[in-house]
Scaffold this active site. Structure first.
Site, PDB file in Angstrom:
ATOM      1  N   ILE A 163       1.032  -1.160  -0.030  1.00  0.00           N
ATOM      2  CA  ILE A 163       0.047  -0.153  -0.048  1.00  0.00           C
ATOM      3  C   ILE A 163       1.087   0.771  -0.256  1.00  0.00           C
ATOM      4  O   ILE A 163       1.786   0.978   0.565  1.00  0.00           O
ATOM      5  CB  ILE A 163      -1.206   0.230   1.195  1.00  0.00           C
ATOM      6  CG1 ILE A 163      -1.639   1.116   0.939  1.00  0.00           C
ATOM      7  CG2 ILE A 163       0.023  -0.111   2.797  1.00  0.00           C
ATOM      8  CD1 ILE A 163      -3.154   0.951   1.732  1.00  0.00           C
ATOM      9  N   ALA A 164       0.611   2.026  -0.862  1.00  0.00           N
ATOM     10  CA  ALA A 164       1.355   3.428  -1.151  1.00  0.00           C
ATOM     11  C   ALA A 164       0.692   4.666  -1.245  1.00  0.00           C
ATOM     12  O   ALA A 164       0.028   4.826  -2.476  1.00  0.00           O
ATOM     13  CB  ALA A 164       2.762   3.124  -1.873  1.00  0.00           C
ATOM     14  N   GLU A 166       2.824  -8.177   6.341  1.00  0.00           N
ATOM     15  CA  GLU A 166       4.048  -7.911   6.831  1.00  0.00           C
ATOM     16  C   GLU A 166       4.378  -6.156   7.004  1.00  0.00           C
ATOM     17  O   GLU A 166       4.235  -5.683   5.674  1.00  0.00           O
ATOM     18  CB  GLU A 166       5.303  -8.849   6.578  1.00  0.00           C
ATOM     19  CG  GLU A 166       5.016  -9.432   7.447  1.00  0.00           C
ATOM     20  CD  GLU A 166       4.649 -11.178   6.468  1.00  0.00           C
ATOM     21  OE1 GLU A 166       5.299 -10.991   5.059  1.00  0.00           O
ATOM     22  OE2 GLU A 166       5.154 -12.124   7.341  1.00  0.00           O
ATOM     23  N   ASN A 223       8.628   0.886  10.801  1.00  0.00           N
ATOM     24  CA  ASN A 223       8.402   1.820   9.637  1.00  0.00           C
ATOM     25  C   ASN A 223       6.693   2.425  10.337  1.00  0.00           C
ATOM     26  O   ASN A 223       5.349   1.672  10.107  1.00  0.00           O
ATOM     27  CB  ASN A 223       7.425   0.889   8.422  1.00  0.00           C
ATOM     28  CG  ASN A 223       6.964   1.668   7.619  1.00  0.00           C
ATOM     29  OD1 ASN A 223       6.728   2.751   7.703  1.00  0.00           O
ATOM     30  ND2 ASN A 223       6.155   0.903   6.256  1.00  0.00           N
ATOM     31  N   TYR A 225      -2.153   0.774  10.112  1.00  0.00           N
ATOM     32  CA  TYR A 225      -2.421  -0.568  10.282  1.00  0.00           C
ATOM     33  C   TYR A 225      -2.971  -1.099  12.183  1.00  0.00           C
ATOM     34  O   TYR A 225      -4.610  -1.254  11.576  1.00  0.00           O
ATOM     35  CB  TYR A 225      -1.720  -1.684  10.201  1.00  0.00           C
ATOM     36  CG  TYR A 225      -0.592  -1.710   8.742  1.00  0.00           C
ATOM     37  CD1 TYR A 225      -1.927  -2.024   7.978  1.00  0.00           C
ATOM     38  CD2 TYR A 225       0.203  -1.686   8.670  1.00  0.00           C
ATOM     39  CE1 TYR A 225      -1.486  -1.496   6.534  1.00  0.00           C
ATOM     40  CE2 TYR A 225       1.149  -1.715   7.499  1.00  0.00           C
ATOM     41  CZ  TYR A 225       0.816  -1.543   6.007  1.00  0.00           C
ATOM     42  OH  TYR A 225       1.142  -1.362   5.151  1.00  0.00           O
TER      43      TYR A 225
HETATM   44  C1  LIG Z   1       1.908   4.473   5.133  1.00  0.00           C
HETATM   45  C2  LIG Z   1       1.281   5.783   4.404  1.00  0.00           C
HETATM   46  C3  LIG Z   1       0.326   4.137   3.357  1.00  0.00           C
HETATM   47  C4  LIG Z   1       0.221   6.204   4.547  1.00  0.00           C
HETATM   48  O1  LIG Z   1      -0.436   6.824   3.830  1.00  0.00           O
HETATM   49  P1  LIG Z   1      -1.285   8.280   4.239  1.00  0.00           P
HETATM   50  O2  LIG Z   1      -1.998   7.833   3.075  1.00  0.00           O
HETATM   51  O3  LIG Z   1      -0.813   8.743   4.846  1.00  0.00           O
HETATM   52  O4  LIG Z   1      -2.047   7.824   5.700  1.00  0.00           O
HETATM   53  P2  LIG Z   1      -3.101   8.360   6.275  1.00  0.00           P
HETATM   54  O5  LIG Z   1      -3.211   9.865   5.482  1.00  0.00           O
HETATM   55  O6  LIG Z   1      -4.567   7.690   5.120  1.00  0.00           O
HETATM   56  O7  LIG Z   1      -3.027   8.552   7.637  1.00  0.00           O
HETATM   57  C5  LIG Z   1      -4.296   6.835   8.629  1.00  0.00           C
HETATM   58  C6  LIG Z   1      -3.669   6.899   9.863  1.00  0.00           C
HETATM   59  O8  LIG Z   1      -2.067   6.725   9.588  1.00  0.00           O
HETATM   60  C7  LIG Z   1      -1.968   7.346  10.542  1.00  0.00           C
HETATM   61  N1  LIG Z   1      -0.665   7.384   9.909  1.00  0.00           N
HETATM   62  C8  LIG Z   1      -0.203   7.528   8.568  1.00  0.00           C
HETATM   63  N2  LIG Z   1       1.128   8.417   8.461  1.00  0.00           N
HETATM   64  C9  LIG Z   1       1.100   9.058   9.602  1.00  0.00           C
HETATM   65  C10 LIG Z   1       3.000   9.179  10.575  1.00  0.00           C
HETATM   66  N3  LIG Z   1       3.738   9.782   9.361  1.00  0.00           N
HETATM   67  N4  LIG Z   1       3.182   9.557  11.180  1.00  0.00           N
HETATM   68  C11 LIG Z   1       1.998   9.013  12.482  1.00  0.00           C
HETATM   69  N5  LIG Z   1       1.416   8.072  11.824  1.00  0.00           N
HETATM   70  C12 LIG Z   1       0.682   8.418  10.471  1.00  0.00           C
HETATM   71  C13 LIG Z   1      -2.527   7.911  11.193  1.00  0.00           C
HETATM   72  O9  LIG Z   1      -3.008   7.336  12.351  1.00  0.00           O
HETATM   73  C14 LIG Z   1      -3.253   7.914  10.057  1.00  0.00           C
HETATM   74  O10 LIG Z   1      -4.492   9.043  11.110  1.00  0.00           O
HETATM   75  P3  LIG Z   1      -4.466  10.604  11.142  1.00  0.00           P
HETATM   76  O11 LIG Z   1      -3.917  11.030  10.202  1.00  0.00           O
HETATM   77  O12 LIG Z   1      -6.199  10.541  11.670  1.00  0.00           O
HETATM   78  O13 LIG Z   1      -3.808  10.588  12.782  1.00  0.00           O
HETATM   79  C15 LIG Z   1       2.519   6.173   3.313  1.00  0.00           C
HETATM   80  O14 LIG Z   1       3.006   6.746   4.881  1.00  0.00           O
HETATM   81  C16 LIG Z   1       3.564   5.940   2.618  1.00  0.00           C
HETATM   82  O15 LIG Z   1       3.219   5.620   1.315  1.00  0.00           O
HETATM   83  N6  LIG Z   1       4.365   4.630   3.464  1.00  0.00           N
HETATM   84  C17 LIG Z   1       5.364   4.096   2.177  1.00  0.00           C
HETATM   85  C18 LIG Z   1       5.251   3.364   1.570  1.00  0.00           C
HETATM   86  C19 LIG Z   1       5.130   2.514   2.662  1.00  0.00           C
HETATM   87  O16 LIG Z   1       5.345   2.276   3.539  1.00  0.00           O
HETATM   88  N7  LIG Z   1       3.707   1.826   2.625  1.00  0.00           N
HETATM   89  C20 LIG Z   1       3.655   0.493   3.727  1.00  0.00           C
HETATM   90  C21 LIG Z   1       3.782  -0.817   3.741  1.00  0.00           C
HETATM   91  S1  LIG Z   1       3.633  -1.393   1.967  1.00  0.00           S
END
Ligand SMILES: CC(C)(COP(=O)(O)OP(=O)(O)OC[C@H]1O[C@@H](n2cnc3c(N)ncnc32)[C@H](O)[C@@H]1OP(=O)(O)O)[C@@H](O)C(=O)NCCC(=O)NCCS
Length: 143
Positions: A60-61, A94, A99, A106
């Site tokens: 997921i990204a 996983e 991270n 999650y």
């Molecule tokens: C992890 C990832 C997918 C989150 O995407 P996102 O669209 O920013 O996430 P959301 O805005 O939907 O956040 C949902 C919740 O996740 C948590 N969250 C997301 N980013 C966060 C951060 N940088 N720090 C802390 N909590 C975080 C929070 O609980 C958040 O809820 P809130 O904003 O109401 O507090 C993004 O950071 C990413 O693409 N990372 C690189 C790829 C990766 O590591 N993927 C996962 C492994 S495959």
């Protein structure tokens, strides 16, 4: 999906898939992806695989410029709905132990840690990280 892939993953960990890996996976039975669009621009994606009663979230990204706007949260909710429609009883994934954004995401969605696999990820600098295995029971969605 590849545009988001290139932008989203930290090259240190080599977690981004190549277009041939992604393409091959998407042609396998039981595998599917979902793209999040903002206007006509791709800003996020998820990739899943169903095996028997389990669905695995492979990737997921979300693009860095639109993070913390709920895109991943909505993609994950859709993964849970897709798994339910496919009759799955459990969702697994996983995640690299350090991270933190993904772990928060999650946890917030109801996944709980059920295992840990040591030295699962090798970074470009040779350092190792464990993988945390997380599970979501579909009963949480259906009550
Ligand atoms: C992890 C990832 C997918 C989150 O995407 P996102 O669209 O920013 O996430 P959301 O805005 O939907 O956040 C949902 C919740 O996740 C948590 N969250 C997301 N980013 C966060 C951060 N940088 N720090 C802390 N909590 C975080 C929070 O609980 C958040 O809820 P809130 O904003 O109401 O507090 C993004 O950071 C990413 O693409 N990372 C690189 C790829 C990766 O590591 N993927 C996962 C492994 S495959």
């Amino acid at each position: 999906m590849m545009a988001v892939m290139h932008a989203a993953f930290d090259p240190l960990y080599g977690e981004a898939w190549s277009s041939s890996q992604l393409g091959a996976t998407l042609t396998l039975p039981g595998c599917w992806g979902r793209l999040a669009l903002l206007g006509n621009q791709s800003v996020g994606f998820s990739l899943c695989r169903a095996a028997g009663p389990e669905v695995e979230l492979l990737l997921i990204a979300v693009s860095p410029q639109v993070r913390r706007n709920g895109v991943a949260g909505r993609l994950l909710m859709r993964v849970q709905e897709d798994a339910l429609v496919r009759g799955a009883s459990e969702l697994f994934l996983e995640v690299r132990e350090d991270n933190e954004p993904a772990k928060y995401l999650y946890n917030r969605a109801g996944f709980v840690q059920v295992g840990q696999r040591a030295d699962y990820y090798t970074a470009k600098d040779g350092s190792r990280r464990a993988a945390i295995t997380m599970r979501y029971s579909m009963e949480q969605l259906t009550g």
